[in-house]
Design an enzyme around this catalytic site. Structure first.
Site, mmCIF file in Angstrom:
data_model
loop_
_atom_site.group_PDB
_atom_site.id
_atom_site.type_symbol
_atom_site.label_atom_id
_atom_site.label_comp_id
_atom_site.label_asym_id
_atom_site.label_seq_id
_atom_site.Cartn_x
_atom_site.Cartn_y
_atom_site.Cartn_z
ATOM 1 N N SER A 109 10.998 12.386 -0.276
ATOM 2 C CA SER A 109 12.253 12.257 0.562
ATOM 3 C C SER A 109 11.826 12.523 2.042
ATOM 4 O O SER A 109 10.942 13.260 2.214
ATOM 5 C CB SER A 109 12.930 13.737 0.492
ATOM 6 O OG SER A 109 13.954 13.940 1.376
ATOM 7 N N GLU A 149 23.835 5.456 1.660
ATOM 8 C CA GLU A 149 24.045 6.523 2.324
ATOM 9 C C GLU A 149 24.379 6.693 3.903
ATOM 10 O O GLU A 149 23.409 6.620 4.676
ATOM 11 C CB GLU A 149 22.587 7.584 2.205
ATOM 12 C CG GLU A 149 22.329 8.081 0.776
ATOM 13 C CD GLU A 149 21.420 9.083 0.718
ATOM 14 O OE1 GLU A 149 20.825 9.624 1.929
ATOM 15 O OE2 GLU A 149 20.959 9.335 -0.391
HETATM 16 ZN ZN ZN Z 1 19.620 12.615 3.935
#
Ligand code: ZN
Length: 190
Positions: free
Chosen positions: A101, A159
């Site tokens: 991430s 996203e």
């Molecule tokens: Zn994020």
């Protein structure tokens, strides 16, 4: 700080990777986050965000940072929680593994909005705030990190809420070319 650092499911950060120059952010937060979570972002990225936030506010858009720096351990927990609730396959598809991430870089954040005093918990691509960010974020050094239709390159679903600081020059180039950070890094042999 290397602002073009590439982190994804194939380029993982180590467990002990800690970004430099993080500053704490105290802004209104959404209900999704645990109340003990403290938002932190790279200082330069945050300064750029504040400038963007001010300009957005002039247009009537109240934009805040809802989730930013996450440790390796935090991401590990998020992944495990989703895998437990929805299965491993679902987790692998929608959640970054620990180290995968870019929230761990301190350069990425998710946005949240406030309208008429109420926090809007879900961000959609046709929200006026999101449309404004799509059109303007690059001017401040940010890119929409997981664009629609580029899932096969980024490895992540679209996203519309997730932005990444790369600095103005790189953001402009990525925006104009309509490419992803993966493609930028590849074409610059980074
Ligand atoms: Zn994020």
């Amino acid at each position: 700080m290397n602002y073009t650092i590439l982190v994804n499911k194939k380029n993982l950060l180590s467990e002990d990777y800690e970004p430099e120059n993080l500053v704490e952010i105290h802004e209104p937060m959404g209900a999704k986050l645990d109340k003990t979570y403290v938002n932190r972002l790279n200082a330069n990225a945050y300064n750029a965000f504040k400038e963007m936030q001010r300009d957005a506010l002039r247009k009537g858009y109240e934009i805040f940072i809802d989730s930013s720096y996450r440790t390796y351990a935090y991401q590990e927990k998020v992944f495990a929680d989703v895998a437990l609730k929805k299965g491993l396959e679902h987790a692998q598809k929608f959640v970054a593994p620990a180290g995968g991430s870019e929230h761990q870089t301190g350069l990425a954040f998710d946005v949240i909005f406030r309208r008429n005093g109420k926090m809007i918990e879900e961000q959609k691509e046709d929200d006026a705030e999101i449309r404004w960010l799509f059109a303007n974020a690059h001017k401040y050094g940010f890119i929409l990190r997981f664009p629609k239709g580029k899932e096969y390159i980024t490895g992540f679903n679209f996203e519309p809420w997730h932005f990444r600081y790369v600095g103005q020059k790189v953001a402009e180039e990525i925006f104009v070319a309509g490419i992803t950070l993966e493609e930028y890094c590849q074409s610059h042999s980074l």
